[in-house]
Design an enzyme around this catalytic site. Structure first.
Site, PDB file in Angstrom:
ATOM      1  CG  HIS A  53      -2.023  -0.931   1.203  1.00  8.41           C
ATOM      2  ND1 HIS A  53      -3.266  -0.635   1.721  1.00  8.41           N
ATOM      3  CD2 HIS A  53      -2.120  -2.192   0.712  1.00  8.41           C
ATOM      4  CE1 HIS A  53      -4.072  -1.654   1.556  1.00  8.41           C
ATOM      5  NE2 HIS A  53      -3.399  -2.624   0.950  1.00  8.41           N
ATOM      6  CD  GLU A  55      -2.265   4.461   2.792  1.00  6.17           C
ATOM      7  OE1 GLU A  55      -3.457   4.737   3.002  1.00  6.17           O
ATOM      8  OE2 GLU A  55      -1.901   3.554   1.995  1.00  6.17           O
ATOM      9  CB  CYS A  83      -7.153   0.008   4.521  1.00  6.86           C
ATOM     10  SG  CYS A  83      -5.428  -0.536   4.689  1.00  6.86           S
ATOM     11  CB  CYS A  86      -2.659   2.172   5.686  1.00  5.34           C
ATOM     12  SG  CYS A  86      -2.091   1.162   4.299  1.00  5.34           S
TER      13      CYS A  86
END
Length: 158
Positions: A53, A55, A83, A86
């Site tokens: 991801h 992040e 999410c 993260c």
């Protein structure tokens, strides 16, 4: 253009890189003082891992740059609400502020579904700024998924 808009534009550039490789267009930058110290974009499909991801990749880069896992002086700019994974990493990294472009009503954990960033029982809470260049961030996501649905629909007739 505000400072927040300036850095969100940089996150949007990262998101566009994700879209270019067929990944969900989410981009992230981490700023220390007035300097971007990390840039990243979603690469789950490219790297074939749930952990890629934007992040998480940006946090890794920022930690390497600062030489510390604590990013207590940094601000994260992210095109889409994080999410649960993260959001947890943001809390763990001690990032004091997150600036979000678009909210994610189906999976967001900065206030939409849950708010992991501001759980009182945790030893760290994150200031949240929402809606910076929201329309641009939302439109990018909508266009990506509209194109994806078109491609899937086209394949079903082959």
């Amino acid at each position: 253009m505000t400072q927040q808009e300036k850095y969100m534009k940089e996150a949007i550039k990262q998101a566009q890189k994700a879209a270019a490789i067929g990944d969900v267009p989410i981009g992230c930058v981490i700023v220390l003082g007035d300097k971007i110290i990390a840039r990243a974009y979603n690469q789950r499909n490219k790297k074939k891992t749930t952990l890629a991801h934007a992040e998480l990749l940006a946090i890794q880069k920022a930690s390497k740059k600062t030489g510390d896992w604590r990013l207590e002086e940094c601000t994260m700019y992210i095109t889409l609400e994080p999410c649960q994974m993260c959001a947890g990493a943001i809390v763990q990294a001690r990032i004091p502020e997150v600036v979000i472009g678009a909210m994610n009503p189906k999976a967001g954990c900065a206030g939409s579904v849950l708010n992991i960033l501001q759980v009182d029982a945790f030893n760290h809470q994150v200031k949240i700024e929402k809606g910076v260049l929201e329309e641009e961030c939302s439109q990018m996501m909508s266009e990506f998924f509209r194109e994806l649905r078109k491609k899937k629909k086209g394949k079903s007739y082959e």
